[in-house]
Scaffold this active site. Structure first.
Site, mmCIF file in Angstrom:
data_model
loop_
_atom_site.group_PDB
_atom_site.id
_atom_site.type_symbol
_atom_site.label_atom_id
_atom_site.label_comp_id
_atom_site.label_asym_id
_atom_site.label_seq_id
_atom_site.Cartn_x
_atom_site.Cartn_y
_atom_site.Cartn_z
ATOM 1 N N HIS A 96 -43.027 -9.888 -3.097
ATOM 2 C CA HIS A 96 -44.170 -8.971 -3.063
ATOM 3 C C HIS A 96 -44.279 -8.436 -1.635
ATOM 4 O O HIS A 96 -43.924 -9.144 -0.678
ATOM 5 C CB HIS A 96 -45.411 -9.787 -3.433
ATOM 6 N N ASP A 173 -45.005 -18.552 -1.642
ATOM 7 C CA ASP A 173 -46.012 -17.616 -2.148
ATOM 8 C C ASP A 173 -46.272 -18.031 -3.600
ATOM 9 O O ASP A 173 -45.488 -17.722 -4.498
ATOM 10 C CB ASP A 173 -45.465 -16.187 -2.051
ATOM 11 N N GLN A 176 -48.437 -16.439 -8.188
ATOM 12 C CA GLN A 176 -48.204 -16.355 -9.636
ATOM 13 C C GLN A 176 -47.866 -17.715 -10.238
ATOM 14 O O GLN A 176 -47.464 -17.781 -11.397
ATOM 15 C CB GLN A 176 -47.073 -15.349 -9.933
ATOM 16 N N LYS A 199 -56.838 -14.487 -8.784
ATOM 17 C CA LYS A 199 -55.876 -14.561 -9.882
ATOM 18 C C LYS A 199 -56.018 -15.872 -10.654
ATOM 19 O O LYS A 199 -55.269 -16.133 -11.588
ATOM 20 C CB LYS A 199 -54.449 -14.469 -9.329
ATOM 21 N N CYS A 339 -46.292 -3.653 -6.091
ATOM 22 C CA CYS A 339 -46.108 -4.105 -4.701
ATOM 23 C C CYS A 339 -44.750 -4.778 -4.510
ATOM 24 O O CYS A 339 -44.631 -5.741 -3.739
ATOM 25 C CB CYS A 339 -47.229 -5.036 -4.257
HETATM 26 N N1 PMP Z 1 -47.711 -12.402 -3.811
HETATM 27 C C1 PMP Z 1 -47.597 -12.223 -5.133
HETATM 28 C C2 PMP Z 1 -46.405 -12.783 -5.846
HETATM 29 C C3 PMP Z 1 -48.585 -11.524 -5.827
HETATM 30 O O1 PMP Z 1 -48.456 -11.345 -7.140
HETATM 31 C C4 PMP Z 1 -49.702 -11.024 -5.108
HETATM 32 C C5 PMP Z 1 -50.775 -10.236 -5.819
HETATM 33 N N2 PMP Z 1 -50.295 -9.190 -6.603
HETATM 34 C C6 PMP Z 1 -49.769 -11.242 -3.732
HETATM 35 C C7 PMP Z 1 -48.765 -11.937 -3.117
HETATM 36 C C8 PMP Z 1 -50.912 -10.736 -2.897
HETATM 37 O O2 PMP Z 1 -52.126 -11.294 -3.268
HETATM 38 P P1 PMP Z 1 -53.483 -10.729 -2.639
HETATM 39 O O3 PMP Z 1 -53.440 -9.244 -2.767
HETATM 40 O O4 PMP Z 1 -54.535 -11.349 -3.498
HETATM 41 O O5 PMP Z 1 -53.554 -11.196 -1.230
#
Ligand code: PMP
Length: 391
Positions: A96, A173, A176, A199, A339
């Site tokens: 991401h 990270d 998910q 999430k 993203c």
């Molecule tokens: N890493 C992953 C794998 C994600 O899916 C997300 C959210 N889409 C993020 C990082 C970023 O999370 P946040 O925008 O809540 O900081």
């Protein structure tokens, strides 16, 4: 079907935040009166809930942040200060942007070099490529536990063991994975692990960084201000031990309490059950989509373990058009690059449609979605035929 972007909130979480604001609001860590002490207790209890949720050894290994993105930036800005020109940071191609751009910035600041683990033909983490990239130059490995596009589940325990053999630290990270499966940071032996509350049934504006105590203690602060200090003079200051060192200023108190309530709520369901349900429903979703001939599905096939989400594209119909028509039928799916623009580049797609599940989804949701999808595809096929006849 968009919980990978953000989940729904149970009333337990909303009530916990509501109760705090209605009955117990005061600033934390500085009160000399009972409501302020109660607020501090609720805030710190929330930290303990997160600690239990991921089985961290110590309470002070949980740092509250604005979310996963801020947590990754914190590590890059703080731990990253020890990197030097020529040091290497290993990421995977499925990251991401939140687990990519902070490392790009760190590389620009220090002269460190980014290396990327490629995808295997099955669209999984290419472990042998990873091993070939590891060396004494590797200082940080930062990888997603579960890809938010491919659904791929990465072998974090093996990734960590291999990184430790060359003396590198690993940031996971877990955006998910933490909401969906049981996570035990001690078993994974990860050095850092990050997630966002929104999430996992919690509010927006809060998340956490887990860091091993021995590491956090050696790391410099990133933000200066109230609460993160020990002593302050006009010229300089000494810093509080973690987690306070990394939590300058008045924190997101209600949000932390909401996150704590979310952890308790999920634990009351049981993360084994959440995971089992999503595995079962995820496979059903995958099979239903695989049976639609116009679709290209991304990520590992059904025979490999994968998270409860599927990203795909349809021949001849733009992803944005698909989601627009699905929305008309009351189906909420995400569209775009999620993203993960570089990954979409590798997939040869500008974007994709993504359907993602959580424990509150059921087979009816998947059936409704697939029926709406099939009728949208039919509509576009008919429009194409009409357009050709009139040409
Ligand atoms: N890493 C992953 C794998 C994600 O899916 C997300 C959210 N889409 C993020 C990082 C970023 O999370 P946040 O925008 O809540 O900081």
């Amino acid at each position: 079907l968009d919980s990978a972007a953000s989940s729904q909130k149970p009333s337990q979480v909303i009530e916990a935040m509501n109760t705090y604001y209605r009955t117990t609001h005061a600033n934390v860590h500085r009160g000399a009166y009972s409501i302020a002490n109660k607020a501090t207790e609720m805030f710190e209890n929330a930290r303990s809930s997160v600690q239990r949720f991921i089985n961290a050894k110590h309470h002070e290994e949980i740092v509250f942040t604005r979310g996963a993105t801020e947590a990754i930036n914190l590590v890059a800005l703080s731990y990253g200060q020890r990197l030097q020109r020529g040091d290497e940071i290993i990421l995977s191609v499925m990251e991401h942007h939140s687990n990519l751009v902070p490392w790009q910035l760190l590389a620009q600041r220090t002269g460190a070099i980014l290396k990327f683990v490629s995808l295997s033909p099955e669209m999984t983490f290419d472990y042998s490529h990873y091993e070939s990239l590891l060396s004494a130059k590797t200082k940080i490995v930062a990888v997603a536990h579960v890809s938010n596009v491919l659904g791929t589940i990465n072998p974090i325990d093996r990734i960590v063991q291999a990184a430790h053999r060359v003396g590198a630290v690993v940031l996971v990270d877990a955006c998910q994975s933490v909401p969906h499966m049981p996570i035990d940071v001690q078993a994974l032996d990860a050095d850092f692990l990050v997630a966002s509350a929104h999430k996992m049934c919690g509010p927006t504006g809060i998340g956490f960084l887990y860091g091993k105590r021995d590491l956090l203690t050696t790391m410099p602060p990133v933000h200066g201000g109230g609460e993160m200090i020990e002593t302050v003079s006009f010229e300089s200051s000494t810093y509080a031990p973690p987690p306070a060192r990394f939590e300058a200023g008045t924190p997101a108190i209600a949000e932390a309490i909401g996150l704590g309530a979310a952890c308790e709520y999920l634990q009351s369901i049981g993360m084994d059950r959440v995971w089992e349900h999503e595995q079962h429903l995820g496979r059903y979703l995958y099979d239903q989509l695989a049976a639609v001939p116009e679709l290209t599905l991304y990520g590992p096939g059904r025979e490999l373990p994968r998270g409860g989400l599927v990203a795909f594209n349809a021949r001849h119909v733009h992803a944005a058009d698909l989601s627009f028509f699905l929305d008309q039928d009351g189906v909420a799916v995400r569209t775009g690059h999620h993203c993960a623009q570089p990954l979409h580049g590798l997939l040869g797609a500008a974007g994709s449609v993504r359907a993602s599940l959580y424990f509150y989804n059921n087979q009816n949701d998947v059936d409704g979605f697939v029926t709406a999808l099939r009728s949208t595809l039919l509509l576009f096929a008919e429009l194409n035929t009409t357009a050709k006849t009139h040409r």
